[in-house]
Motif scaffolding. Structure first.
Motif, PDB file in Angstrom:
ATOM      1  N   LYS A 309      41.276 -47.571  21.797  1.00 26.48           N
ATOM      2  CA  LYS A 309      42.177 -47.511  22.950  1.00 26.48           C
ATOM      3  C   LYS A 309      42.153 -48.816  23.727  1.00 26.48           C
ATOM      4  CE  LYS A 309      42.610 -42.565  23.964  1.00 26.48           C
ATOM      5  NZ  LYS A 309      42.371 -41.505  24.977  1.00 26.48           N
ATOM      6  N   ARG A 310      40.963 -49.350  23.916  1.00 33.18           N
ATOM      7  CA  ARG A 310      40.846 -50.631  24.628  1.00 33.18           C
ATOM      8  C   ARG A 310      41.496 -51.761  23.845  1.00 33.18           C
ATOM      9  NH1 ARG A 310      35.728 -48.166  25.394  1.00 33.18           N
ATOM     10  NH2 ARG A 310      35.133 -47.863  27.588  1.00 33.18           N
ATOM     11  N   VAL A 315      44.570 -43.134  19.896  1.00 34.68           N
ATOM     12  CA  VAL A 315      43.767 -42.337  18.979  1.00 34.68           C
ATOM     13  C   VAL A 315      43.611 -40.936  19.553  1.00 34.68           C
ATOM     14  CG1 VAL A 315      41.605 -43.106  20.031  1.00 34.68           C
ATOM     15  CG2 VAL A 315      41.586 -42.274  17.680  1.00 34.68           C
ATOM     16  N   ARG A 316      43.626 -39.936  18.690  1.00 37.22           N
ATOM     17  CA  ARG A 316      43.471 -38.555  19.134  1.00 37.22           C
ATOM     18  C   ARG A 316      42.044 -38.327  19.650  1.00 37.22           C
ATOM     19  NH1 ARG A 316      45.218 -34.820  14.222  1.00 37.22           N
ATOM     20  NH2 ARG A 316      43.938 -36.354  13.138  1.00 37.22           N
ATOM     21  N   PRO A 317      41.871 -37.380  20.572  1.00 36.31           N
ATOM     22  CA  PRO A 317      40.521 -37.074  21.065  1.00 36.31           C
ATOM     23  C   PRO A 317      39.594 -36.676  19.912  1.00 36.31           C
ATOM     24  CG  PRO A 317      42.174 -36.042  22.448  1.00 36.31           C
ATOM     25  CD  PRO A 317      42.905 -36.578  21.255  1.00 36.31           C
ATOM     26  N   THR A 401      37.193 -55.013  16.918  1.00 36.17           N
ATOM     27  CA  THR A 401      37.958 -53.823  16.540  1.00 36.17           C
ATOM     28  C   THR A 401      39.435 -54.153  16.393  1.00 36.17           C
ATOM     29  OG1 THR A 401      36.393 -52.309  17.586  1.00 36.17           O
ATOM     30  CG2 THR A 401      38.642 -51.507  17.293  1.00 36.17           C
ATOM     31  N   LYS A 402      39.971 -54.906  17.342  1.00 33.98           N
ATOM     32  CA  LYS A 402      41.388 -55.267  17.283  1.00 33.98           C
ATOM     33  C   LYS A 402      41.695 -56.040  16.006  1.00 33.98           C
ATOM     34  CE  LYS A 402      45.151 -57.579  19.726  1.00 33.98           C
ATOM     35  NZ  LYS A 402      46.090 -56.598  19.137  1.00 33.98           N
ATOM     36  N   ARG A 403      40.831 -56.985  15.655  1.00 31.06           N
ATOM     37  CA  ARG A 403      41.063 -57.771  14.450  1.00 31.06           C
ATOM     38  C   ARG A 403      41.017 -56.884  13.207  1.00 31.06           C
ATOM     39  NH1 ARG A 403      38.101 -63.574  14.196  1.00 31.06           N
ATOM     40  NH2 ARG A 403      39.118 -63.385  12.153  1.00 31.06           N
TER      41      ARG A 403
END
Length: 541
Positions: A309-310, A315-317, A401-403
């Motif tokens: 999310k950041r 993303v689902r819970p 994570t983004k990458r």
């Protein structure tokens, strides 16, 4: 008297009339024992079909001709494994008489670590090594060296390493939205984390609900660590199917599988084969409805999914924010980028963690308690894990994570555009499962292997997958993989019925063999080969 009771008593009269006392005892005993046996057969957790199938294959192996054929195949497979592993040079089979100097030891270590041909530092393998940075290695090497002698089994002697473990657990619990009561421990890896949750729920359900024949309900895609834990702990696994399109667990089937002996429900976030995520909210709802603990296995992608999310990806819970989720496993040594041998098991409250512990109060050596499988534990791994997490920090993990997710989405998009292959479900994090309806997908796996790629093979149905790591985010790596897939699919489609050859053929054959015990024997041969030394070969002859 009711008609059905008259029928029963009449039958009993006919059976026992005119019998000698010893005959009545014999008939009664035989009837009771027979009834007990029938109940055991009918009401075992394992199906009659599955048990009958195992029995048939077991009996078939007693036939001399079949036994000889099976033994010959096993020996052939074993010889192949030994041939491969024995090409690694000379072996030390006895301690050297004289001390080996440090320079020579380090030289030998480098030689051993250079064995193998896959270019993992360049991103040619799926998963396995999730991050490689010489500067981080330098840091964790120094930290491990400082803490290499420590052991949290002795908290009075090494309180500092215990503090580090507590902080790793708390930081991880916070990432997974654990409240003030959330807790856990570190373990040596995902399998131990899974095993600890299974142990906790088995003992909890025995103590609180009197369950003596526990079972767990889990998707067929759940990690095989649950099966391993079940074998160790005497828990029966009730495996339920997944939706063929989404590859997420069938919630209705999961509910039908629940019974009074169910001690835990399992969901994956994500699963290993396809990288898809089960509907954790729906599983948690079942847990609340039937008052059963729910475990979320986030070993593979936990340290991605908590930052998505950041990083800008919805993303689902999946975590403790959902009422009913009572435990989560997450591997720090995957996308937490820590050294191997590090994972975390979390609980929503201390009550469950207490059932994870093993405590002995009557031992002459004193009162003994340990939190996980091991008694002594490597404080160096705990310290290196703590150091890695502190070195990355929140922003560092979000950036990584983004990458990784950017790269995964890019690869997925490009692969979906290639004709004659498809993607299993919708990948949630970093794993992309690939299949084909037009040719044997293991043909593609073999062709890519010839180019130096090392991918994971899947079965039931056939597939291959790539687990995207930080190395795949480096310039040109993803594009090369996509181009290699594209070119090899085009090549295969010139002769799509070509039989699979070499190592990849084993995977296709393995899933078509109905006697799964035979495949188990082959697997044991492979594991044996990892412990090969020339002495073993001489002993075998």
């Amino acid at each position: 008297m009711e008609p059905h009771l008259r029928l029963v008593t009449g039958s009993i009269d006919r059976v026992f009339t005119g019998r000698q006392p010893w005959q009545i005892v014999a008939i009664t005993t035989t009837t009771v024992l027979g009834s007990i046996w029938l109940c055991q057969v009918l009401f075992q957790e394992e199906s009659l079909y599955r048990r009958a199938k195992k029995k048939v294959f077991k009996l078939a192996r007693l036939i001399p001709a079949v036994r000889r054929r099976v033994d010959a195949e096993i020996e052939k497979i074993n010889d192949g494994f030994i041939k491969d592993i024995s090409q690694t040079g000379n072996y030390y089979t006895e301690l050297p008489h004289d001390s080996m100097g440090q320079a020579e030891i380090l030289k030998k270590v480098d030689e051993y670590l250079d064995l193998g041909h896959y270019r993992w530092k360049e991103g040619f393998i799926s998963g396995a090594v999730y991050y490689y940075n010489p500067e981080l290695i330098k840091l964790v090497t120094e930290v491990y060296g400082k803490a290499s002698y420590t052991n949290p089994l002795h908290p009075d002697v090494f309180p500092g390493v215990c503090k580090m473990e507590a902080e790793v657990v708390r930081m991880t619990a916070t990432l997974f939205h654990g409240g003030p009561a959330a807790c856990g421990t570190m373990t040596t890896g995902g399998t131990e984390s899974i095993m600890m949750a299974c142990k906790a729920y088995r003992d909890y359900s025995n103590d609180q609900r009197g369950i003596t024949k526990p079972n767990m309900v889990l998707p067929v895609t759940a990690h095989t660590g649950f099966d391993k834990a079940a074998k160790y702990l005497g828990i029966y696994t009730k495996v339920v199917p997944v939706n063929g399109d989404t590859t997420e667990v069938d919630i209705a089937a999961m509910e039908r599988a629940i019974n009074r002996n169910t001690v835990m429900l399992v969901g994956s976030a994500p699963n290993f084969p396809y990288g898809t995520m089960d509907d954790i909210e729906a599983i948690a709802a079942l847990g609340r409805k039937y008052n059963i603990p729910v475990h979320v296995d986030a070993c593979l992608g936990g340290f991605l999914i908590v930052f998505m999310k950041r990083a800008g990806y919805p993303v689902r819970p999946f975590d403790f924010s959902i009422p009913g989720v009572t435990s989560i496993s997450a591997d720090t040594h995957k996308y937490g980028f820590t050294p191997k041998g590090s994972s975390v098991i979390l609980y929503s409250e201390k009550m469950y963690r207490h059932y994870q512990y093993t405590v002995t109060t009557e031992w002459p050596g004193g009162v003994y308690g340990s939190p996980t499988v091991n008694g002594s534990r490597a404080g160096g791994i705990i310290a290196a894990t703590w150091a890695t997490m502190m070195n990355f920090g929140l922003d560092g993990y979000v950036e990584a994570t983004k990458r990784i997710i950017d790269t995964t989405r890019y690869i997925e998009k490009e692969l979906r555009a290639i004709k004659n292959i498809f993607i299993f479900g919708t990948p949630a994090t970093s794993v992309i499962g690939i299949g084909s309806r037009d040719f044997d997908i293991f043909l593609l796996g073999g062709e890519l292997s010839n180019l130096g790629w090392n991918l994971n093979s899947l079965q039931f149905p056939s597939g291959i997958h790539i687990c995207v790591t930080y190395m795949h985010t480096e310039a040109g790596v993803a594009d090369k993989f996509i181009q290699d897939v594209r070119s090899k699919v085009a090549l295969i489609m010139k002769n799509p019925t070509k039989p699979v050859e070499g190592k990849m053929a084993i995977y296709g054959v393995a899933q078509s063999v109905p006697d799964r015990e035979l495949i188990g024997d082959f697997t044991k041969c492979f594991i044996d080969s990892m412990y090969y030394t020339p002495v073993d070969q001489k002993a075998a002859k």
